[in-house]
Design an enzyme around this catalytic site. Structure first.
Site, PDB file in Angstrom:
ATOM      1  N   GLU A 122       0.825  -1.206   0.000  1.00 30.09           N
ATOM      2  CA  GLU A 122       0.000   0.000   0.000  1.00 30.09           C
ATOM      3  C   GLU A 122       0.862   1.260   0.000  1.00 30.09           C
ATOM      4  O   GLU A 122       0.554   2.244  -0.688  1.00 30.09           O
ATOM      5  CB  GLU A 122      -0.937  -0.025   1.204  1.00 30.09           C
ATOM      6  CG  GLU A 122      -1.999  -1.117   1.085  1.00 30.09           C
ATOM      7  CD  GLU A 122      -2.858  -1.258   2.319  1.00 30.09           C
ATOM      8  OE1 GLU A 122      -4.091  -1.164   2.191  1.00 30.09           O
ATOM      9  OE2 GLU A 122      -2.291  -1.470   3.422  1.00 30.09           O
ATOM     10  N   GLU A 142      -4.901  -9.562   3.517  1.00 36.88           N
ATOM     11  CA  GLU A 142      -5.755  -9.335   4.688  1.00 36.88           C
ATOM     12  C   GLU A 142      -6.930 -10.296   4.803  1.00 36.88           C
ATOM     13  O   GLU A 142      -7.445 -10.538   5.903  1.00 36.88           O
ATOM     14  CB  GLU A 142      -6.257  -7.884   4.672  1.00 36.88           C
ATOM     15  CG  GLU A 142      -5.202  -6.845   4.991  1.00 36.88           C
ATOM     16  CD  GLU A 142      -4.337  -6.476   3.788  1.00 36.88           C
ATOM     17  OE1 GLU A 142      -3.430  -5.648   3.945  1.00 36.88           O
ATOM     18  OE2 GLU A 142      -4.587  -7.022   2.679  1.00 36.88           O
TER      19      GLU A 142
END
Length: 268
Positions: A122, A142
């Site tokens: 990210e 995730e």
């Protein structure tokens, strides 16, 4: 030679898991993730990274910011335990902190090798350029924790590669190898693992050779018009072009072109 940077802000008195190096001769600053072997990013580190980006963006010595890491992996992601210990208010700021490279007016390069997972991915997605090697693997894992990306990963990725590929990556926690990352437009450039530093140095030198004000204007225009209708984007581009028309750097660039010499840009 680069020197380790210290900060007046007491919140940056002791950096958690990284350091900052300044090379004034090259007009660059390096944010170096330094928690080997996997450079796991802690919760406090996210806050500090934001503050560091904001500080470097105001530092007149710095033209280009590089994010790189010690060892064979950029980052395997965040400190999992830290998510359970953080307050909801703190967690709500995660995306804002990791978006700091995108908000910076200066160009930001991510030098990625090995694992680049979770917040490591990210953070890299928020940078302007991503140089990778054949060892690079990108992932947003995730879902394996019963969670989704929380620092802008799925949103930024969808803009780059579209909804079908983003669902494949996010909903399956799928790893993307270097070849796919380059083919899909996630990576800017792919080099041999041994050449990552050399390729990063070359890109820094190239970016520094351009006009600072033109670089800042181009980055902001492209960021601001990413979601704009074509007519609005063209209109804003015209206004930016008109503003730069009055700059000393544009005058210098035109004169240097006609005089067949290298321009000397000052950012004015």
């Amino acid at each position: 030679m680069p020197s380790v940077m210290t900060f007046a802000d007491p919140r940056l008195a002791t950096l958690d898991g990284f350091r900052v190096e300044i090379d004034e001769a090259q007009q660059r600053a390096d944010i170096v993730l330094d928690r080997p072997p996997f450079n796991i990013v802690s919760m406090p580190e996210r806050d500090q990274l934001r503050l560091v980006f904001e500080t470097l963006d105001e530092d007149a010595r710095v033209r280009v910011i590089v994010v790189r890491a010690i060892g064979e992996h950029f980052s395997s992601g965040g400190n999992i335990k830290g998510f359970m210990e953080a307050t909801p208010e703190h967690v709500s700021k995660l995306a804002w902190n990791i978006a700091a490279p995108a908000r910076a007016a200066k160009p930001v390069i991510a030098a990625n090798r090995g694992y680049c997972f979770g917040v490591g991915f990210e953070l890299s997605l928020a940078c302007d350029f991503r140089i990778i090697t054949e060892t690079t693997q990108y992932a947003l894992p995730e879902q394996k924790l019963g969670q989704i990306p929380g620092s802008g990963g799925s949103a930024r990725l969808q803009k780059m590669v579209g909804i079908t590929r983003t669902k494949d990556i996010v909903m399956r926690s799928r790893r993307i190898n270097a070849e796919q990352a380059l083919a899909w437009g996630i990576a800017t450039e792919k080099v041999a693992d041994a050449d990552l530093e050399k390729a990063t140095d070359a890109l820094v030198a190239e970016l520094v050779s351009f006009s600072p004000i033109a670089q800042r204007t181009a980055k902001k225009l492209l960021n601001d018009t990413e979601d704009s209708p074509l007519a609005i984007a063209i209109e804003l581009e015209g206004h930016c072009y008109s503003r730069l028309r009055q700059s000393h750097d544009f005058k210098e660039g035109v004169e240097a072109f006609h005089e067949k010499r290298k321009p000397v840009f000052t950012g004015i």
